[in-house]
Design a protein around this motif. Sequence first.
Motif, PDB file in Angstrom:
ATOM      1  N   ILE A  33       0.846  -1.205   0.000  1.00 35.28           N
ATOM      2  CA  ILE A  33       0.000   0.000   0.000  1.00 35.28           C
ATOM      3  C   ILE A  33       0.877   1.249   0.000  1.00 35.28           C
ATOM      4  CG2 ILE A  33      -1.760   1.263   1.290  1.00 35.28           C
ATOM      5  CD1 ILE A  33      -2.434  -1.631   2.471  1.00 35.28           C
ATOM      6  N   VAL A  34       0.561   2.137  -0.911  1.00 30.29           N
ATOM      7  CA  VAL A  34       1.373   3.345  -1.108  1.00 30.29           C
ATOM      8  C   VAL A  34       0.431   4.543  -1.117  1.00 30.29           C
ATOM      9  CG1 VAL A  34       2.899   4.502  -2.770  1.00 30.29           C
ATOM     10  CG2 VAL A  34       3.078   2.043  -2.449  1.00 30.29           C
ATOM     11  N   ARG A  35       0.908   5.693  -0.624  1.00 33.09           N
ATOM     12  CA  ARG A  35       0.104   6.917  -0.654  1.00 33.09           C
ATOM     13  C   ARG A  35       0.237   7.599  -2.017  1.00 33.09           C
ATOM     14  NH1 ARG A  35      -3.505   5.813   2.835  1.00 33.09           N
ATOM     15  NH2 ARG A  35      -2.877   5.892   5.016  1.00 33.09           N
ATOM     16  N   PRO A  36      -0.794   8.363  -2.409  1.00 30.95           N
ATOM     17  CA  PRO A  36      -0.760   9.005  -3.728  1.00 30.95           C
ATOM     18  C   PRO A  36       0.518   9.834  -3.971  1.00 30.95           C
ATOM     19  CG  PRO A  36      -2.940   9.229  -2.786  1.00 30.95           C
ATOM     20  CD  PRO A  36      -2.080   8.585  -1.731  1.00 30.95           C
ATOM     21  N   ARG A  37       0.964  10.589  -2.984  1.00 36.72           N
ATOM     22  CA  ARG A  37       2.117  11.468  -3.191  1.00 36.72           C
ATOM     23  C   ARG A  37       3.396  10.680  -3.436  1.00 36.72           C
ATOM     24  NH1 ARG A  37       1.852  16.760   0.229  1.00 36.72           N
ATOM     25  NH2 ARG A  37      -0.049  16.713  -1.023  1.00 36.72           N
ATOM     26  N   GLN A  38       3.556   9.590  -2.672  1.00 35.68           N
ATOM     27  CA  GLN A  38       4.739   8.733  -2.872  1.00 35.68           C
ATOM     28  C   GLN A  38       4.722   8.139  -4.272  1.00 35.68           C
ATOM     29  OE1 GLN A  38       3.648   6.332   0.717  1.00 35.68           O
ATOM     30  NE2 GLN A  38       5.765   5.638   0.448  1.00 35.68           N
ATOM     31  N   LEU A  39       3.535   7.662  -4.665  1.00 32.98           N
ATOM     32  CA  LEU A  39       3.413   7.052  -5.990  1.00 32.98           C
ATOM     33  C   LEU A  39       3.757   8.078  -7.065  1.00 32.98           C
ATOM     34  CD1 LEU A  39       2.240   4.636  -7.828  1.00 32.98           C
ATOM     35  CD2 LEU A  39       0.307   6.200  -8.085  1.00 32.98           C
ATOM     36  N   ALA A  40       3.191   9.275  -6.940  1.00 34.69           N
ATOM     37  CA  ALA A  40       3.410  10.311  -7.951  1.00 34.69           C
ATOM     38  C   ALA A  40       4.903  10.618  -8.058  1.00 34.69           C
ATOM     39  CB  ALA A  40       2.621  11.566  -7.591  1.00 34.69           C
ATOM     40  N   HIS A  41       5.568  10.680  -6.925  1.00 39.02           N
ATOM     41  CA  HIS A  41       7.002  10.960  -6.916  1.00 39.02           C
ATOM     42  C   HIS A  41       7.771   9.870  -7.649  1.00 39.02           C
ATOM     43  CE1 HIS A  41      11.088  11.041  -5.159  1.00 39.02           C
ATOM     44  NE2 HIS A  41      10.933  12.318  -5.431  1.00 39.02           N
ATOM     45  N   ARG A  42       7.390   8.622  -7.351  1.00 38.49           N
ATOM     46  CA  ARG A  42       8.076   7.501  -7.999  1.00 38.49           C
ATOM     47  C   ARG A  42       7.817   7.501  -9.504  1.00 38.49           C
ATOM     48  NH1 ARG A  42       7.439   1.032  -7.009  1.00 38.49           N
ATOM     49  NH2 ARG A  42       8.862   0.498  -8.700  1.00 38.49           N
ATOM     50  N   LEU A  43       6.566   7.704  -9.899  1.00 38.92           N
ATOM     51  CA  LEU A  43       6.239   7.672 -11.327  1.00 38.92           C
ATOM     52  C   LEU A  43       6.960   8.781 -12.081  1.00 38.92           C
ATOM     53  CD1 LEU A  43       2.392   6.947 -11.368  1.00 38.92           C
ATOM     54  CD2 LEU A  43       4.299   5.331 -11.510  1.00 38.92           C
ATOM     55  N   SER A  44       7.066   9.954 -11.464  1.00 40.61           N
ATOM     56  CA  SER A  44       7.694  11.052 -12.207  1.00 40.61           C
ATOM     57  C   SER A  44       9.211  10.888 -12.250  1.00 40.61           C
ATOM     58  CB  SER A  44       7.303  12.407 -11.623  1.00 40.61           C
ATOM     59  OG  SER A  44       7.975  12.615 -10.412  1.00 40.61           O
ATOM     60  N   SER A  45       9.796  10.262 -11.216  1.00 40.98           N
ATOM     61  CA  SER A  45      11.263  10.185 -11.217  1.00 40.98           C
ATOM     62  C   SER A  45      11.802   8.973 -11.983  1.00 40.98           C
ATOM     63  CB  SER A  45      11.807  10.223  -9.790  1.00 40.98           C
ATOM     64  OG  SER A  45      11.207   9.210  -9.026  1.00 40.98           O
ATOM     65  N   GLU A  46      11.005   7.906 -12.116  1.00 36.52           N
ATOM     66  CA  GLU A  46      11.488   6.742 -12.871  1.00 36.52           C
ATOM     67  C   GLU A  46      10.950   6.793 -14.296  1.00 36.52           C
ATOM     68  OE1 GLU A  46      11.205   2.914 -10.889  1.00 36.52           O
ATOM     69  OE2 GLU A  46      11.361   3.918  -8.949  1.00 36.52           O
ATOM     70  N   GLU A  47      11.773   7.334 -15.187  1.00 36.60           N
ATOM     71  CA  GLU A  47      11.292   7.611 -16.548  1.00 36.60           C
ATOM     72  C   GLU A  47      11.002   6.368 -17.369  1.00 36.60           C
ATOM     73  OE1 GLU A  47      13.897  10.388 -18.467  1.00 36.60           O
ATOM     74  OE2 GLU A  47      13.153  12.056 -17.232  1.00 36.60           O
ATOM     75  N   SER A  48      11.490   5.199 -16.894  1.00 39.35           N
ATOM     76  CA  SER A  48      11.226   3.973 -17.657  1.00 39.35           C
ATOM     77  C   SER A  48       9.838   3.401 -17.357  1.00 39.35           C
ATOM     78  CB  SER A  48      12.295   2.926 -17.335  1.00 39.35           C
ATOM     79  OG  SER A  48      12.264   2.667 -15.949  1.00 39.35           O
ATOM     80  N   LEU A  49       9.150   3.959 -16.373  1.00 41.26           N
ATOM     81  CA  LEU A  49       7.829   3.413 -16.024  1.00 41.26           C
ATOM     82  C   LEU A  49       6.749   3.934 -16.964  1.00 41.26           C
ATOM     83  CD1 LEU A  49       7.799   3.542 -12.102  1.00 41.26           C
ATOM     84  CD2 LEU A  49       8.233   1.584 -13.606  1.00 41.26           C
TER      85      LEU A  49
END
Length: 261
Positions: free
Chosen positions: A102-118
Amino acid sequence: MNQSSSSTSLFRRLRFVLVETSRAGNVGATARAMKNMGFSDLVLVNPRVPDVLKHEEAIAFASGAQDILANARLVGSIDEALDGCNFAAALSARLREFSPPIVRPRQLAHRLSSEESLRAALVFGNERFGLPNEAVERCNVLINIPADAQYSSLNLAQAVQVLAYECRVAALGEEVIDSRIGFEGEPAPLADVEGMYRHLEQALVAVEFLDPDNPKKLMPRLKRLFARTGLEIEEVNILRGIARQVLLKCRPADAAAKEKK
Ligand code: SAH
């Protein structure tokens, strides 16, 4: 190329998937929420309303986001919806016994924006039943919006809005977003600010608010006050205009003599 048009930009890498949506209005409102935040890839898995993209309620709620509706894709399974993605997040109001981390929206958004291969999909459930387990099982993470425990189930399109907003802030950076708020003039050159202080001082002496033989801390205090404001060119000009007018009224003769010089 600007940030949002580059192919590595989160705005191009993120897909919104609605599973078995019942209300056409929610499909329209989702399109709008996405477009407001700069996203465009919308996929609908088995919507419950026939011909939902042409539905009057969907069109009304989409408002200026008709293009997102028109380009939305309808598919028959969650697997088809996730085609081309290498990451998926299930949105759920309920926590489940067996679920991905389980992940919070802000953490997810940070991960999605920083990992460009996703190439990621956000997967949203039906208004009444939420997401089926088979959809959750296909996802890498479960996202829960930390709403009030008394009533934690958001309207579907509003849940989309929260995620779209968090992803936008993460993709653009807080600074970029903040710096665009409101009007800002050009900062005044320090030499002009100094000139304004001298001018103001003369005016304060002229109205006998400042005693040149006993100035106390008036000017340092005023300077401190103005230093906190971040004076702009226009503002310095206004203050000088005020000082000039004061001097003109108090010492018309002096002022006239000065003008001549
Ligand atoms: N009664 C349903 C709620 C459905 S709300 C249930 O208990 O699951 C419709 C969809 O909006 C949900 O499937 C989910 O994708 C999203 N949603 C609503 N509230 C949410 C929350 N607090 N956190 C994450 N997603 C939420």
